[in-house]
Design a protein around this motif. Structure first.
Motif, short mmCIF file in Angstrom:
data_model
loop_
_atom_site.label_atom_id
_atom_site.label_comp_id
_atom_site.label_asym_id
_atom_site.label_seq_id
_atom_site.Cartn_x
_atom_site.Cartn_y
_atom_site.Cartn_z
N ARG A 38 0.85 -1.19 0.00
CA ARG A 38 0.00 0.00 0.00
C ARG A 38 0.89 1.25 0.00
O ARG A 38 1.72 1.43 0.88
N VAL A 39 0.74 2.12 -0.99
CA VAL A 39 1.58 3.32 -1.10
C VAL A 39 1.35 4.24 0.09
O VAL A 39 0.21 4.48 0.50
N LEU A 40 2.45 4.77 0.61
CA LEU A 40 2.38 5.73 1.71
C LEU A 40 2.80 7.10 1.18
O LEU A 40 3.84 7.26 0.57
N ARG A 41 1.96 8.07 1.42
CA ARG A 41 2.28 9.47 1.09
C ARG A 41 2.43 10.23 2.41
O ARG A 41 1.48 10.36 3.16
N GLU A 42 3.68 10.66 2.67
CA GLU A 42 4.01 11.32 3.93
C GLU A 42 3.61 10.45 5.12
O GLU A 42 3.09 10.92 6.13
N GLY A 43 3.84 9.15 4.96
CA GLY A 43 3.58 8.20 6.03
C GLY A 43 2.15 7.73 6.16
O GLY A 43 1.84 6.88 7.00
N VAL A 44 1.26 8.27 5.31
CA VAL A 44 -0.16 7.93 5.39
C VAL A 44 -0.55 7.09 4.18
O VAL A 44 -0.22 7.43 3.04
N PRO A 45 -1.29 5.97 4.39
CA PRO A 45 -1.72 5.15 3.25
C PRO A 45 -2.53 5.97 2.25
O PRO A 45 -3.42 6.73 2.62
N SER A 46 -2.20 5.81 0.97
CA SER A 46 -2.90 6.53 -0.10
C SER A 46 -3.98 5.62 -0.68
O SER A 46 -3.69 4.54 -1.20
N THR A 47 -5.21 6.04 -0.58
CA THR A 47 -6.33 5.22 -1.01
C THR A 47 -6.23 4.85 -2.48
O THR A 47 -6.08 5.71 -3.35
N GLY A 48 -6.28 3.55 -2.75
CA GLY A 48 -6.32 3.08 -4.13
C GLY A 48 -4.99 3.04 -4.84
O GLY A 48 -4.95 2.80 -6.05
N GLU A 49 -3.86 3.22 -4.13
CA GLU A 49 -2.54 3.18 -4.77
C GLU A 49 -1.68 2.10 -4.14
O GLU A 49 -1.54 2.04 -2.91
N TYR A 50 -1.05 1.28 -5.00
CA TYR A 50 -0.29 0.13 -4.53
C TYR A 50 0.97 -0.03 -5.38
O TYR A 50 1.08 0.53 -6.47
N VAL A 51 1.92 -0.82 -4.87
CA VAL A 51 3.14 -1.11 -5.61
C VAL A 51 3.45 -2.60 -5.51
O VAL A 51 3.07 -3.27 -4.55
N ALA A 52 4.18 -3.09 -6.50
CA ALA A 52 4.67 -4.47 -6.49
C ALA A 52 5.96 -4.52 -7.30
O ALA A 52 6.22 -3.65 -8.14
N GLY A 53 6.75 -5.56 -7.06
CA GLY A 53 7.99 -5.72 -7.82
C GLY A 53 9.13 -4.90 -7.25
O GLY A 53 9.15 -4.51 -6.09
N TRP A 54 10.11 -4.62 -8.10
CA TRP A 54 11.33 -3.94 -7.66
C TRP A 54 11.06 -2.54 -7.12
O TRP A 54 11.75 -2.08 -6.23
N ILE A 55 10.09 -1.83 -7.67
CA ILE A 55 9.83 -0.48 -7.18
C ILE A 55 9.21 -0.53 -5.79
O ILE A 55 9.18 0.46 -5.06
N LYS A 56 8.77 -1.71 -5.38
CA LYS A 56 8.23 -1.90 -4.03
C LYS A 56 9.31 -2.33 -3.04
O LYS A 56 9.41 -1.79 -1.93
#
Length: 472
Positions: free
Chosen positions: A352-370
């Motif tokens: 789950r993507v974090l923006r300034e430490g807060v989970p960003s609704t509907g945004e995720y990462v996988a693979g090397w960029i994760k």
């Protein structure tokens, strides 16, 4: 390109719409995980900036690894799923910004990888003849962005090559440089690559590792393959290996590597036969030369109690007409997406993507960029499943609901002047590469120029339109 794939097969209101940015293994495995689950109806757009899918399976795995490259046949099954749509030739952040993308979908999984090399940050690194493994690998795999002129100029006249790094990519590079033309002929390398490698007068390749063989990250399989080279001799200095009376590394795989290296330590160079030497405890200090690389200074190292390489002050100079750095990959920022500059990954929690430490609704990462550039291709499957599990948990919690703009993504792209490559177009590219390979008795020859790839896709569209016109 083809209007046949413009519309979703199921109304948007009834399916969660997920965009996956990056159609490499991580992205395709994420799409597969979404299709395999049965709790939430999902439709997926697999978006890639290249006209072709498969990412590093196509443009990173060495072409002489025929069985490993055949993995794309398995990955292709996901692209054929009725609720998965391949949308190639689209660059997020340029052709479509993140806000526009989010308007069309309910969730996004970023799987665009880590495509840039890490620098050595030593004197002389920018000299002609000094190149990144990412660039060389992209060139011999037929990546559309490869700088053909620079790579081929670096190879011309290169008798002594140094490869810095002791991971699988470094071994791939060293192996390809000493392969005979006959060994490379059955691969899907572009013809200009085969011609340039055949003409390169490489007599010796030395693979340098800063630490010892017990700390090297290559796999036993890759290391063992070096012993199968038809036209080159693998060399290892016995002084770099643990003594016979020393206990083997606790790690079973590292211990296996030591055993293979001991077998190579018995080899001796033969007149007229290229060599591939594996040299450990050698840290690059600076590259030498004026108009191009002529040599490299290396410092002898030792490994301390914490496994770090420490200099001994003993400096030697090795001749080198070509230096290839293979010291890792790093992720790049996507406009509008946060990036941790320390790890070169997108900040996340279980995907789950974090923006300034807060989970960003509907945004995720996988693979090397994760997680960073670690593991093998199969590692991405488990990684993608974790991210999809997180996404589905958010759906079950009501955090994500189907709300995307009913306007179709492909129509929006075309309205912006973007010409997306859809699955039928990719299959036309695939067929064109197969036909090109058949002219030389190969299974496939990779088409490396973006315009040639797009021309094959357009030809398929023109044929389809002509057929429709004849029916009318």
């Amino acid at each position: 390109m083809s209007d046949a794939e413009d519309t979703a097969t199921t109304p948007a209101a009834r399916r969660l719409r997920v965009a996956i940015v990056g159609a490499g293994p991580a992205g395709i495995y994420a799409a597969e995980a979404l299709m395999r689950q049965t709790d939430v109806p999902v439709a997926v757009d697999l978006i890639d900036r290249l006209p072709t899918p498969f990412g590093l399976v196509r443009h990173g795995i060495a072409p002489d690894h025929l069985k490993m490259r055949a993995l794309r046949n398995t990955l292709h099954g996901v692209l054929d799923h009725e609720h998965v749509r391949f949308v190639g030739n689209v660059e997020i952040g340029t052709d479509l910004d993140l806000h526009e993308l989010r308007d069309h979908v309910d969730a996004v999984i970023y799987t665009y990888g880590a495509s840039r090399d890490r620098a050595l940050s030593i004197e002389g690194e920018e000299l002609p003849g000094s190149i990144a493994a990412t660039d060389l690998v992209g060139w011999y795999c037929g990546h559309p962005d490869a700088d053909r002129e620079r790579i081929e100029k670096a190879l011309a006249g290169a008798r002594s090559a140094i490869v810095i790094g002791v991971g699988n990519v470094a071994l791939d590079v060293g192996r390809v440089l000493v392969r005979t033309p006959e060994e490379l002929e059955p691969t899907d390398m572009p013809q200009h690559v085969l011609d340039a490698l055949a003409a390169a007068p490489v007599e010796s390749v030395t693979v340098l590792g800063r630490r010892g063989p017990a700390q090297a990250t290559f796999t036993a399989k890759e290391l063992g393959e070096l012993g199968e080279l038809a036209g080159a001799t693998v060399l290892v200095d016995p002084a770099d290996l643990p003594g016979e009376d020393e206990p083997p590394p606790a790690d079973r795989l590292r211990a296996k590597n030591i055993g293979i290296l001991r077998g190579y330590a018995d080899h001796t160079a033969e007149p007229g036969r290229p060599t591939l030497a594996l040299r450990f405890y050698a840290r690059p200090v600076r590259l030498l030369g004026e108009d191009r690389v002529t040599g490299i200074e290396v410092e002898r190292t030792a490994v301390d109690a914490e496994g770090r390489a420490v200099g001994t002050g003993e400096i030697t100079t090795l001749p080198a007409d070509l230096v290839v750095r293979s010291v890792g990959y790093r992720g790049l920022p996507l406009p509008g997406l946060p990036l941790d500059t320390g790890t070169n990954t997108v900040p996340n929690e279980a995907g789950r993507v974090l923006r300034e430490g807060v989970p960003s609704t509907g945004e995720y990462v996988a693979g090397w960029i994760k997680r960073g550039p670690t593991g093998v291709v199969g590692t991405n499957k488990h990684d993608a499943r974790e991210t999809v599990t997180t996404l589905l948990a958010d759906v079950q919690a009501g955090t994500i609901t189907p709300h995307g703009d009913p306007d179709d993504l492909v129509r929006t792209l075309r309205a912006k002047g973007v010409d997306p490559v859809l699955l039928a177009n990719w299959k036309a590219i695939d067929a064109a590469e197969t036909a090109l390979g058949a002219t030389r008795g190969r299974e496939r020859t990779t088409m490396h120029e973006r315009e040639a790839l797009l021309a094959a896709a357009r030809a398929a569209q023109a044929a389809e339109e002509a057929e429709e016109g004849a029916r009318d």
